[in-house]
Design an enzyme around this catalytic site. Structure first.
Site, mmCIF file in Angstrom:
data_model
loop_
_atom_site.group_PDB
_atom_site.id
_atom_site.type_symbol
_atom_site.label_atom_id
_atom_site.label_comp_id
_atom_site.label_asym_id
_atom_site.label_seq_id
_atom_site.Cartn_x
_atom_site.Cartn_y
_atom_site.Cartn_z
ATOM 1 C CG HIS A 241 -2.070 -1.078 0.878
ATOM 2 N ND1 HIS A 241 -2.855 -1.053 -0.253
ATOM 3 C CD2 HIS A 241 -2.424 -2.188 1.568
ATOM 4 C CE1 HIS A 241 -3.664 -2.102 -0.240
ATOM 5 N NE2 HIS A 241 -3.416 -2.806 0.842
ATOM 6 C CD GLU B 21 1.111 -11.615 -0.287
ATOM 7 O OE1 GLU B 21 0.150 -11.221 -0.977
ATOM 8 O OE2 GLU B 21 1.159 -11.449 0.943
ATOM 9 C CG HIS C 267 0.015 -9.780 -4.374
ATOM 10 N ND1 HIS C 267 -1.294 -10.010 -3.978
ATOM 11 C CD2 HIS C 267 0.188 -10.500 -5.514
ATOM 12 C CE1 HIS C 267 -1.874 -10.832 -4.844
ATOM 13 N NE2 HIS C 267 -0.995 -11.133 -5.788
ATOM 14 C CG HIS D 292 -6.156 -11.359 4.676
ATOM 15 N ND1 HIS D 292 -5.668 -10.802 3.509
ATOM 16 C CD2 HIS D 292 -7.467 -11.074 4.698
ATOM 17 C CE1 HIS D 292 -6.649 -10.221 2.847
ATOM 18 N NE2 HIS D 292 -7.753 -10.360 3.547
ATOM 19 C CG HIS E 194 -0.549 -2.931 -5.163
ATOM 20 N ND1 HIS E 194 0.244 -4.042 -5.342
ATOM 21 C CD2 HIS E 194 -1.699 -3.377 -4.579
ATOM 22 C CE1 HIS E 194 -0.377 -5.110 -4.886
ATOM 23 N NE2 HIS E 194 -1.564 -4.751 -4.427
#
Length: 251
Positions: free
Chosen positions: A10, A70, A43, A198, A50
């Site tokens: 993020h 990931e 990821h 998660h 992203h």
């Protein structure tokens, strides 16, 4: 000792909102390391929403702690992983419609194909992890395909914790913790490493960190969110403190 892998996706999400060059995920990785992160997770999604290919390349060159990539179990992603050789590759389900990963990988439904993927990654010296729901059948399938690590999806636990008003003693929360615990015991019994992640945050992390078999937690959104107010280094440091407090510093 329990370990913390910090997901910095993020940081890239914020950068991509303006299609610019900052904030830099590689800098974020260094700040996370200085805050006590034991690893960095990113990821690389098929839609590149992203993290970008260049981010992974730079992280491979610059990161001084282990890198966990990931990825979907596609030929493209396996090729990228084999070229860059992160310490670990975590196979996850992926859908373009989802905001974030919404469930565990169904290893049972695709054992043959995933076994081939794990073998290709192993030939490149990469440890393979699978992100799965807390189900015995999925754990057993993970062992059969040769995965060395299972990361249990803690989303159902986190949602139950929030719905219960952050009460760790509520029946629904206790039930979800028990599912994660039993999955972890099965993972360890089959000779694999038990990780979890998660939707973990500063309020719900300790009951999971307290599980005796868990070795590593992967946490991203909560840490990046806290960093807006405290800085990334301090946000990581506080999460690590909570985890170690719950687990016992000696584990």
């Amino acid at each position: 000792m329990i370990e913390l892998g910090v997901n910095i996706d993020h940081v890239a999400t914020l950068r991509q909102a303006r299609r610019t060059w900052e904030p830099d995920p590689a800098w974020a990785a260094m700040e996370a390391h200085l805050g006590g992160a034991d690893g960095i997770t990113v990821h690389l999604r098929e839609d590149r929403r992203h993290i970008q290919d260049e981010d992974v390349r730079r992280l491979r060159e610059l990161t001084q702690v282990k890198l966990n990539l990931e990825m979907a179990a596609t030929d493209e992603m396996v090729g990228i992983a084999c070229a860059l050789r992160p310490e670990m590759a975590m196979l996850v389900p992926e859908g373009r419609h989802e905001v974030t990963t919404e469930g565990g990988l169904d290893v049972l439904a695709q054992e043959g194909r995933l076994k081939d993927v794990v073998a290709r990654l192993a030939d490149a010296g990469i440890v393979t992890s699978v992100f799965i729901d807390a189900e015995l059948g999925q754990v057993e399938a993970a062992a059969r395909i040769g995965a060395r690590v299972c990361e249990i999806h803690t989303g159902p636990y986190a949602h139950a914790f929030h719905a219960a008003g952050r009460d760790p003693q509520s029946a629904a929360v206790v039930d979800e913790i028990d599912k994660v615990r039993r999955a972890g015991e099965a993972i360890r019994a089959l000779g694999m490493r038990f990780n979890a992640g998660h939707a973990l945050n500063y309020y719900n992390v300790q009951p999971i960190a307290r599980l005796p078999e868990v070795r590593e937690l992967h946490i991203g959104h909560a840490i990046v969110s806290r960093s807006v107010f405290t800085g990334l280094r301090d946000a990581v440091r506080e999460m690590k403190r909570l985890m170690r407090e719950a687990a016992g510093v000696g584990r």
